[in-house]
Design a protein around this motif. Structure first.
Motif, PDB file in Angstrom:
ATOM      1  N   LEU A  73      -1.977   5.856   2.682  1.00 49.32           N
ATOM      2  CA  LEU A  73      -2.676   4.659   2.216  1.00 49.32           C
ATOM      3  C   LEU A  73      -2.128   4.283   0.847  1.00 49.32           C
ATOM      4  CD1 LEU A  73      -6.340   5.667   3.144  1.00 49.32           C
ATOM      5  CD2 LEU A  73      -4.885   4.057   4.366  1.00 49.32           C
ATOM      6  N   THR A  74      -2.167   3.018   0.539  1.00 46.57           N
ATOM      7  CA  THR A  74      -1.729   2.559  -0.778  1.00 46.57           C
ATOM      8  C   THR A  74      -2.872   2.755  -1.777  1.00 46.57           C
ATOM      9  OG1 THR A  74      -2.511   0.302  -0.484  1.00 46.57           O
ATOM     10  CG2 THR A  74      -0.254   0.793   0.285  1.00 46.57           C
ATOM     11  N   PRO A  75      -2.565   2.817  -3.060  1.00 46.09           N
ATOM     12  CA  PRO A  75      -3.633   2.897  -4.058  1.00 46.09           C
ATOM     13  C   PRO A  75      -4.625   1.738  -3.943  1.00 46.09           C
ATOM     14  CG  PRO A  75      -1.564   3.502  -5.057  1.00 46.09           C
ATOM     15  CD  PRO A  75      -1.245   2.994  -3.675  1.00 46.09           C
ATOM     16  N   SER A  76      -4.139   0.548  -3.612  1.00 46.94           N
ATOM     17  CA  SER A  76      -5.053  -0.599  -3.446  1.00 46.94           C
ATOM     18  C   SER A  76      -6.005  -0.379  -2.277  1.00 46.94           C
ATOM     19  CB  SER A  76      -4.267  -1.889  -3.226  1.00 46.94           C
ATOM     20  OG  SER A  76      -3.537  -2.196  -4.383  1.00 46.94           O
ATOM     21  N   GLU A  77      -5.488   0.154  -1.178  1.00 46.11           N
ATOM     22  CA  GLU A  77      -6.356   0.451  -0.031  1.00 46.11           C
ATOM     23  C   GLU A  77      -7.385   1.508  -0.397  1.00 46.11           C
ATOM     24  OE1 GLU A  77      -3.802  -0.139   4.028  1.00 46.11           O
ATOM     25  OE2 GLU A  77      -3.119   1.468   2.684  1.00 46.11           O
ATOM     26  N   LEU A  78      -6.958   2.531  -1.125  1.00 47.86           N
ATOM     27  CA  LEU A  78      -7.885   3.584  -1.537  1.00 47.86           C
ATOM     28  C   LEU A  78      -8.958   3.043  -2.472  1.00 47.86           C
ATOM     29  CD1 LEU A  78      -5.352   6.499  -2.005  1.00 47.86           C
ATOM     30  CD2 LEU A  78      -7.181   6.364  -0.297  1.00 47.86           C
ATOM     31  N   ALA A  79      -8.580   2.135  -3.359  1.00 48.18           N
ATOM     32  CA  ALA A  79      -9.568   1.520  -4.256  1.00 48.18           C
ATOM     33  C   ALA A  79     -10.588   0.728  -3.447  1.00 48.18           C
ATOM     34  CB  ALA A  79      -8.870   0.624  -5.280  1.00 48.18           C
ATOM     35  N   GLU A  80     -10.099  -0.014  -2.454  1.00 52.99           N
ATOM     36  CA  GLU A  80     -11.002  -0.803  -1.615  1.00 52.99           C
ATOM     37  C   GLU A  80     -11.933   0.095  -0.809  1.00 52.99           C
ATOM     38  OE1 GLU A  80     -10.737  -3.860   2.132  1.00 52.99           O
ATOM     39  OE2 GLU A  80      -9.084  -3.861   0.698  1.00 52.99           O
ATOM     40  N   TYR A  81     -11.389   1.130  -0.172  1.00 54.73           N
ATOM     41  CA  TYR A  81     -12.218   2.053   0.612  1.00 54.73           C
ATOM     42  C   TYR A  81     -13.227   2.776  -0.268  1.00 54.73           C
ATOM     43  CZ  TYR A  81      -9.075   1.670   4.659  1.00 54.73           C
ATOM     44  OH  TYR A  81      -8.343   1.215   5.720  1.00 54.73           O
ATOM     45  N   SER A  82     -12.822   3.102  -1.480  1.00 56.11           N
ATOM     46  CA  SER A  82     -13.650   3.911  -2.368  1.00 56.11           C
ATOM     47  C   SER A  82     -14.668   3.113  -3.161  1.00 56.11           C
ATOM     48  CB  SER A  82     -12.755   4.663  -3.356  1.00 56.11           C
ATOM     49  OG  SER A  82     -11.798   5.415  -2.673  1.00 56.11           O
ATOM     50  N   GLY A  83     -14.423   1.816  -3.289  1.00 61.90           N
ATOM     51  CA  GLY A  83     -15.330   0.992  -4.076  1.00 61.90           C
ATOM     52  C   GLY A  83     -15.184   1.212  -5.568  1.00 61.90           C
TER      53      GLY A  83
END
Length: 168
Positions: A73-83
């Motif tokens: 996953l990209t850092p942006s995807e992780l930020a989105e998933y993580s909130g």
């Protein structure tokens, strides 16, 4: 000091506040104080157990999506998933990478960073994380199905109230 704000064990303090501020509902204040104190204790307990393995709630917010999606996953995807913010994700990724739990790579077009679980990270997720998930589940073991529905509804009302006061 923070401990002076602990109304959980002393309803007299709530009543004193209600006398000083008659527009404040003492029951609401008492319930909120109990919630805050309990949430604080739960958070600290969970953090303490996670720290035994060098983990934090923030690291779980990164590790769980990586484990569940079974792909980079990209850092942006992780930020989105993580909130959480991208900068928060970056600092957590840095620590997890230092600990050998994840690794960075680049995606095919080389413009984006990909985050992968290492073998150690996969092992952690398959062997240790189920214990934490069970621990979290055990916190509410005494709840009936109806209690879960009722509690979730009450938390939603609390969240709605929080959003309202943020706008005011």
């Amino acid at each position: 000091m923070y401990s002076d704000f602990n109304f959980k064990s002393d309803p007299k303090k709530i009543n004193l506040l209600a006398e000083k501020f008659p527009h404040v509902d003492p029951q609401s204040l008492s319930t909120l104080a109990l919630f805050i104190q309990t949430a604080h204790e739960v958070y600290n307990g969970v953090c303490s157990r996670l720290s035994e393995y060098g983990l934090s709630i923030g690291s779980l917010k990164i590790l769980i999506p990586l484990y569940l999606h079974e792909r980079a996953l990209t850092p942006s995807e992780l930020a989105e998933y993580s909130g959480v913010t991208r900068s928060t994700v970056t600092s957590v990724i840095d620590k997890l990478e230092r600990d050998g739990i994840i690794r960075r790579s680049t995606l095919v077009d080389r413009r984006m960073t990909a985050i992968y679980l290492t073998e150690e990270g996969r092992q952690l997720m398959t062997e240790r994380i189920p214990m934490f998930i069970q621990l979290f589940s055990d916190l509410l073991k005494e709840f009936t199905k109806e209690d879960h529905v009722h509690f979730a509804g009450m938390l939603q009302k609390l969240s709605t109230g929080l959003e309202r006061i943020k706008r005011e």
